[in-house]
Scaffold this motif. Structure first.
Motif, PDB file in Angstrom:
ATOM      1  N   HIS A  57       0.800  -1.227   0.000  1.00 53.71           N
ATOM      2  CA  HIS A  57       0.000   0.000   0.000  1.00 53.71           C
ATOM      3  C   HIS A  57       0.837   1.284   0.000  1.00 53.71           C
ATOM      4  O   HIS A  57       0.277   2.379   0.039  1.00 53.71           O
ATOM      5  N   LEU A  58       2.168   1.165  -0.022  1.00 54.43           N
ATOM      6  CA  LEU A  58       3.035   2.342  -0.119  1.00 54.43           C
ATOM      7  C   LEU A  58       3.691   2.375  -1.489  1.00 54.43           C
ATOM      8  O   LEU A  58       4.143   1.352  -2.002  1.00 54.43           O
ATOM      9  N   THR A  59       3.771   3.564  -2.064  1.00 52.28           N
ATOM     10  CA  THR A  59       4.489   3.761  -3.321  1.00 52.28           C
ATOM     11  C   THR A  59       5.492   4.887  -3.132  1.00 52.28           C
ATOM     12  O   THR A  59       5.163   5.923  -2.542  1.00 52.28           O
ATOM     13  N   ALA A  60       6.699   4.676  -3.601  1.00 53.03           N
ATOM     14  CA  ALA A  60       7.733   5.714  -3.573  1.00 53.03           C
ATOM     15  C   ALA A  60       8.063   6.108  -5.003  1.00 53.03           C
ATOM     16  O   ALA A  60       8.370   5.245  -5.831  1.00 53.03           O
ATOM     17  N   LEU A  61       7.958   7.374  -5.291  1.00 50.92           N
ATOM     18  CA  LEU A  61       8.313   7.914  -6.599  1.00 50.92           C
ATOM     19  C   LEU A  61       9.653   8.623  -6.447  1.00 50.92           C
ATOM     20  O   LEU A  61       9.784   9.528  -5.625  1.00 50.92           O
ATOM     21  N   ILE A  62      10.626   8.198  -7.238  1.00 50.90           N
ATOM     22  CA  ILE A  62      11.990   8.713  -7.101  1.00 50.90           C
ATOM     23  C   ILE A  62      12.431   9.370  -8.398  1.00 50.90           C
ATOM     24  O   ILE A  62      12.422   8.738  -9.464  1.00 50.90           O
ATOM     25  N   ILE A  95       5.290   8.481  -1.352  1.00 47.04           N
ATOM     26  CA  ILE A  95       6.516   9.172  -0.968  1.00 47.04           C
ATOM     27  C   ILE A  95       7.177   9.713  -2.224  1.00 47.04           C
ATOM     28  O   ILE A  95       7.279   9.007  -3.229  1.00 47.04           O
ATOM     29  N   VAL A  96       7.614  10.963  -2.191  1.00 50.34           N
ATOM     30  CA  VAL A  96       8.347  11.572  -3.304  1.00 50.34           C
ATOM     31  C   VAL A  96       9.762  11.855  -2.819  1.00 50.34           C
ATOM     32  O   VAL A  96       9.961  12.477  -1.763  1.00 50.34           O
ATOM     33  N   HIS A  97      10.747  11.412  -3.596  1.00 49.58           N
ATOM     34  CA  HIS A  97      12.142  11.457  -3.150  1.00 49.58           C
ATOM     35  C   HIS A  97      13.032  11.739  -4.350  1.00 49.58           C
ATOM     36  O   HIS A  97      12.610  11.565  -5.497  1.00 49.58           O
ATOM     37  N   GLY A  98      14.250  12.167  -4.095  1.00 47.75           N
ATOM     38  CA  GLY A  98      15.233  12.375  -5.149  1.00 47.75           C
ATOM     39  C   GLY A  98      16.446  11.488  -4.929  1.00 47.75           C
ATOM     40  O   GLY A  98      16.860  11.274  -3.791  1.00 47.75           O
ATOM     41  N   ALA A  99      17.021  10.983  -5.997  1.00 49.12           N
ATOM     42  CA  ALA A  99      18.181  10.093  -5.898  1.00 49.12           C
ATOM     43  C   ALA A  99      19.472  10.897  -5.758  1.00 49.12           C
ATOM     44  O   ALA A  99      19.558  12.050  -6.180  1.00 49.12           O
ATOM     45  N   GLY A 100      20.475  10.273  -5.142  1.00 44.22           N
ATOM     46  CA  GLY A 100      21.824  10.837  -5.149  1.00 44.22           C
ATOM     47  C   GLY A 100      22.092  11.975  -4.199  1.00 44.22           C
ATOM     48  O   GLY A 100      23.022  12.757  -4.410  1.00 44.22           O
ATOM     49  N   ALA A 143       7.007  14.091   1.282  1.00 45.61           N
ATOM     50  CA  ALA A 143       8.251  14.425   0.592  1.00 45.61           C
ATOM     51  C   ALA A 143       9.424  14.057   1.492  1.00 45.61           C
ATOM     52  O   ALA A 143       9.448  14.427   2.669  1.00 45.61           O
ATOM     53  N   ALA A 144      10.382  13.316   0.940  1.00 43.41           N
ATOM     54  CA  ALA A 144      11.612  12.971   1.663  1.00 43.41           C
ATOM     55  C   ALA A 144      12.729  13.791   1.037  1.00 43.41           C
ATOM     56  O   ALA A 144      13.177  13.508  -0.074  1.00 43.41           O
ATOM     57  N   VAL A 145      13.194  14.825   1.739  1.00 42.50           N
ATOM     58  CA  VAL A 145      14.079  15.834   1.155  1.00 42.50           C
ATOM     59  C   VAL A 145      15.459  15.800   1.788  1.00 42.50           C
ATOM     60  O   VAL A 145      15.595  15.944   3.008  1.00 42.50           O
ATOM     61  N   GLU A 155       8.717  23.795  -4.855  1.00 41.84           N
ATOM     62  CA  GLU A 155       7.284  23.687  -5.121  1.00 41.84           C
ATOM     63  C   GLU A 155       6.821  22.236  -5.108  1.00 41.84           C
ATOM     64  O   GLU A 155       5.704  21.925  -4.662  1.00 41.84           O
ATOM     65  N   LEU A 156       7.673  21.334  -5.584  1.00 44.43           N
ATOM     66  CA  LEU A 156       7.349  19.909  -5.553  1.00 44.43           C
ATOM     67  C   LEU A 156       7.177  19.443  -4.115  1.00 44.43           C
ATOM     68  O   LEU A 156       6.214  18.735  -3.788  1.00 44.43           O
ATOM     69  N   ALA A 157       8.100  19.835  -3.245  1.00 42.78           N
ATOM     70  CA  ALA A 157       7.994  19.464  -1.831  1.00 42.78           C
ATOM     71  C   ALA A 157       6.751  20.074  -1.193  1.00 42.78           C
ATOM     72  O   ALA A 157       6.027  19.406  -0.443  1.00 42.78           O
ATOM     73  N   LEU A 158       6.481  21.348  -1.469  1.00 42.45           N
ATOM     74  CA  LEU A 158       5.320  22.020  -0.895  1.00 42.45           C
ATOM     75  C   LEU A 158       4.008  21.439  -1.398  1.00 42.45           C
ATOM     76  O   LEU A 158       2.982  21.548  -0.719  1.00 42.45           O
ATOM     77  N   SER A 159       4.034  20.819  -2.571  1.00 42.34           N
ATOM     78  CA  SER A 159       2.822  20.192  -3.118  1.00 42.34           C
ATOM     79  C   SER A 159       2.495  18.887  -2.410  1.00 42.34           C
ATOM     80  O   SER A 159       1.416  18.324  -2.627  1.00 42.34           O
ATOM     81  N   CYS A 160       3.421  18.387  -1.614  1.00 41.89           N
ATOM     82  CA  CYS A 160       3.175  17.200  -0.802  1.00 41.89           C
ATOM     83  C   CYS A 160       2.512  17.614   0.510  1.00 41.89           C
ATOM     84  O   CYS A 160       2.568  18.771   0.913  1.00 41.89           O
ATOM     85  N   ASP A 161       1.910  16.666   1.193  1.00 44.04           N
ATOM     86  CA  ASP A 161       1.198  16.982   2.428  1.00 44.04           C
ATOM     87  C   ASP A 161       2.136  17.149   3.613  1.00 44.04           C
ATOM     88  O   ASP A 161       1.903  17.999   4.484  1.00 44.04           O
TER      89      ASP A 161
END
Length: 301
Positions: A57-62, A95-100, A143-145, A155-161
């Motif tokens: 039930h969890l999805t992470a978009l990277i 979850i929205v995250h960035g690689a590297g 958002a995992a920043v 803006e991407l981070a702020l668009s998350c809850d």
């Protein structure tokens, strides 16, 4: 007074009408195939957006463009639009995250060098679709920043809850130093979190907001050690996903819709949300589980 309705644009609100849209690509967003095709997607091509499922039930978009600090170019924006649009009710938390080591440095300025005004606006319409689809995700989004979250990345981070950030996180709107302004909802979203005065301070100066200050301002929800950000984001998302999905979605919608309205209108929205969850199976299961002293097994209906 309720906030004014946004003016309807004559431009299309779907990316399908844009040249080279993700809907024209029979492969769609390669990230959707991460479990089957691996990080390179089909035919070994590099994929700038990956989808992972750390738990049921969890999805992470990277975003996976570490060589550009995860800046989104046109292709990445198409993939983001497709990915956000594909989040269905089976996903209880995203979850929205960035690689590297970086979250996202916004739009890829190198790609934008020399663009005509028409091409710039055309690309921006695609960005608008992607961000609109993110804000429309019914499930809670975390958002995992770590590292930079600049311009469109902020803006991407702020668009998350909710925002979980590492101590290296740096947030900024440098747009005024480049002759533009934030154009993907960031100014309104920042004002909602931190107030209009602080939003003006960041937007008009372009200065950097460090992680601890972001938490003090209410922009970030949690600051953790670098390297632990994703683990904490997954733990938070797991907590969200364990709750009754219909109730969580209704609560999120009521909070967002009621913001800025007068108290009576806001209470009315809450009562409407309450009425929608009363007849659900999850409500009956939640009460039964509490009385039986066991964890609830919610089914999302």
């Amino acid at each position: 007074m309720p906030p004014a309705r946004p003016r309807r644009s004559s431009r299309s609100t779907t990316c399908a009408s844009l040249p080279g849209c993700c809907h024209d690509d029979p492969g769609g967003v390669g990230g959707h195939r991460s479990r089957r095709d691996g990080p390179l997607g089909r035919r070994g091509r590099n994929v700038s957006v990956r989808i992972e499922r750390p738990e049921p039930h969890l999805t992470a978009l990277i975003i996976d463009r570490p060589e550009r600090r995860n800046a989104f170019d046109t292709d990445t924006a198409r993939r983001l639009a497709d990915a956000f649009g594909g989040i269905g009710p089976e996903v209880r938390a995203l979850i929205v995250h960035g690689a590297g080591g970086h979250f996202c440095s916004g739009a890829d300025v190198k790609e934008r060098e020399g663009m005509t005004d028409e091409r710039w606006q055309e690309q921006h319409r695609l960005f608008e679709v992607a961000f609109s689809r993110l804000r429309a995700v019914a499930a809670p989004v975390v958002a995992a920043v770590e590292g930079v979250a600049l311009g469109g990345g902020f803006e991407l981070a702020l668009s998350c809850d909710l925002i979980v950030c590492g101590r290296s996180a740096r947030f900024s709107f440098p747009e005024v130093t480049r002759g533009i302004v934030p154009g993907l909802g960031g100014m309104a979203l920042l004002a909602r979190r931190a107030g209009p005065g602080r939003a003006k301070e960041l937007v008009l100066t372009g200065r950097i907001l460090a992680a601890e200050e972001a938490a003090a301002w209410g922009v970030a929800n949690l600051v953790v050690d670098d390297g632990d950000t994703m683990a904490h984001a997954v733990a938070l998302a797991s907590t969200l996903a364990a709750n009754a999905p219909v109730a969580v979605r209704e609560a999120k919608k009521a909070i967002e819709s009621g913001f800025g309205r007068n108290l009576e209108e806001t209470v009315e929205m809450e009562l409407e949300a309450y009425s929608r969850v009363v007849p659900t199976e999850d409500r009956r299961e939640g009460i039964r589980a509490f009385n039986e002293g066991r964890p609830a097994r919610f089914k999302g209906r």
